[in-house]
Every structure is written in C-alpha cells, then in structure tokens.
Write an enzyme that holds these catalytic residues in place. Structure first.
Site, short mmCIF file in Angstrom:
data_model
loop_
_atom_site.label_atom_id
_atom_site.label_comp_id
_atom_site.label_asym_id
_atom_site.label_seq_id
_atom_site.Cartn_x
_atom_site.Cartn_y
_atom_site.Cartn_z
N PRO A 83 0.81 -1.27 -0.01
CA PRO A 83 -0.05 -0.03 -0.05
C PRO A 83 0.88 1.44 0.20
CG PRO A 83 0.09 -0.98 2.36
CD PRO A 83 0.75 -1.81 1.45
N ALA A 85 3.88 1.79 2.17
CA ALA A 85 4.71 2.13 3.15
C ALA A 85 6.30 1.92 2.89
CB ALA A 85 4.56 0.83 4.28
N TRP A 86 6.67 1.16 1.98
CA TRP A 86 8.23 1.50 1.58
C TRP A 86 8.46 2.66 0.82
CZ3 TRP A 86 11.55 -3.51 0.26
CH2 TRP A 86 11.64 -4.37 1.23
N ASP A 112 2.78 -1.21 -8.98
CA ASP A 112 2.20 -2.49 -8.34
C ASP A 112 0.74 -2.73 -9.24
OD1 ASP A 112 2.13 -3.62 -4.97
OD2 ASP A 112 0.46 -4.27 -6.33
N LYS A 194 12.50 -9.48 -1.42
CA LYS A 194 12.09 -10.33 -0.36
C LYS A 194 11.75 -11.77 -1.14
CE LYS A 194 7.55 -10.29 0.51
NZ LYS A 194 6.32 -9.87 1.08
#
EC number: 2.1.1.-
Length: 246
Positions: A83, A85-86, A112, A194
C-alpha cells in the site's frame, strides 16, 4: 538500541495496551488468534502512530539503518509497492519531496498491480505488472535519466497454501525482476528483494552473486519469527559481462 527500534518502543508506549476481546467476538478460532496477534504487534502499533501505511515500513527502516542503502538524491524503484509503506520510507530517506532544502532531491517510483493512494514525493504506476515488458518501458520513461540507483522489491504472489509452490513462484518473480536490471539499474546500484526460504533460494543467490559485488541475507526484526521471509540485499551492481547498458 537501534533508532528504528526506539521508534517502535516509543510508539508502543504512546498507544499503550488495549483489550482485543470485543473485536474478536463472532470470529473463528483462527481469526481470533490472527486478530489478537495483529493488535498486540508492536510494529503494527508503531506503524499506526507514525502514520506508516503498514508495519513493513520498519523492515526497510532497519535495513537502511544497518546498510545505508538510501540517501538524499537517489532514484528508487519500489516494486510491489502497495500500500505504499516502503515508498513512504524511501521518500523520506532520499528527500524525494524536497523537505530538506540543503540536501539533493531524490525520486521514488512505485509499481504495483494494486491501486496505491497518492503520496507526496512519490510517483506511482498502478495497476501495472512489473514483469510486463510494456511496464518496463513505462518505468524507463518516468525515471530521471532512465535509471534507478536502488531497486526495492517487497513483491509476493498470491498464496496458494502450498509452501513449495509459493516459494518457487516468488523466486521466479525475483529472477524476472533481476532480468531487467541491465536496462534499469545504475552500475554500482543496489537491489533488495523479499523471498521465502526454500530449495530455490540458492539459485537466486547465485544469480545475484554473478551480478553484484556483495550479497547478504537479512531477516529484519519486523519479520514475524514464524515466517520463512528473508531479504536478499545485493550491492555494487556490475552485471554479467556484456549485459549492463551504460
């Protein structure tokens, strides 16, 4: 105590402890356990107090505090950005909103498949599939100088419930993103992605070792202890011979 942990502790103290009983009524046992854990999570509480869009912000804050991958003036590509945050952390650290007039102004581009609400200092391409060549072209058109100094990836496929399959799909996502780095990543740049630990992790690690001078595996404090989630941090990009475009 590290700076990001101090932030979590202070935020946790500000918000204090709240009962979760009323929120767990009429829920299944599994839902009850998840909600209880979620509401008691200090990183969830800290994210709310510090106005981060989700707790994952503290993973990037920790990585950056330890390894200094973000600094004013850098261009950042945030893949799987929703959403946001990064992207929030990146905007702060590279001065993308120009809030510090004495420092160089950076640039943050988030991509995204999901919608991302606007964020001052960031540009978003959404919905957009970062593995689609058409998206790669759009990224190049938006990035200043058609290059990123840092590529961040917190991408993950929709979980199937089959651990090995989910692991393989996430490794495939990381490798696909890595395949476009010759076109996007500045020589000397940084790649953080990740993954979930599993049989294909070494395959990804080998590829990274071929293209970056330094590769390390990181398990941030904000990653849940029971999760197999880890991050590969690769720095000093040089590419494989003949692949890096100057």
């Amino acid at each position: 105590m590290a700076g990001y942990l101090k932030l979590v502790c202070v935020s946790f103290q500000r918000q204090g402890f709240h009962t979760v009983g009323s929120r767990c009524k009429n829920r299944t046992g599994a839902e009850h356990l998840w909600l209880t854990r979620h509401l008691r999570d200090p990183f969830v509480k800290a994210a709310k107090v510090e106005s981060y869009r989700c707790r994952s912000a503290f993973k990037l804050l920790e990585v950056n505090e330890r390894h200094q991958i973000l600094r004013p003036g850098l261009r950042v590509l945030d893949c799987g950005a929703a959403p946001g945050a990064w992207s929030q952390v990146a905007v702060q650290k590279v001065n993308a909103a120009g809030t510090d007039p004495s420092s160089p102004v950076g640039f943050v581009l988030g991509v995204d498949l999901l919608h991302i609400f606007p964020l001052e200092g960031a540009t978003f391409l959404c919905p957009a599939d970062v593995t689609d060549p058409r998206t790669s072209q759009r990224i190049l058109e938006v990035l200043p100088g058609r290059r990123a100094d840092v590529i961040l990836s917190d991408m993950a496929p929709n979980a199937t419930g089959f651990r090995d399959l989910d692991h393989d799909r996430l490794i495939s996502l990381c490798l696909t993103l890595l395949s476009v780095t010759p076109d996007i990543l500045q020589p000397g740049g940084t790649f953080l992605c990740k993954t979930w630990a599993g049989s294909q992790s070494r395959r990804l690690q080998r590829r990274l070792t071929e293209e970056f001078q330094n590769v390390r595996i990181i398990k941030p404090e904000a990653s849940r202890k029971e999760s197999s989630e880890v991050y590969f941090l690769a720095t000093q990009y040089h590419g494989r011979k003949g692949t890096v475009k100057q």
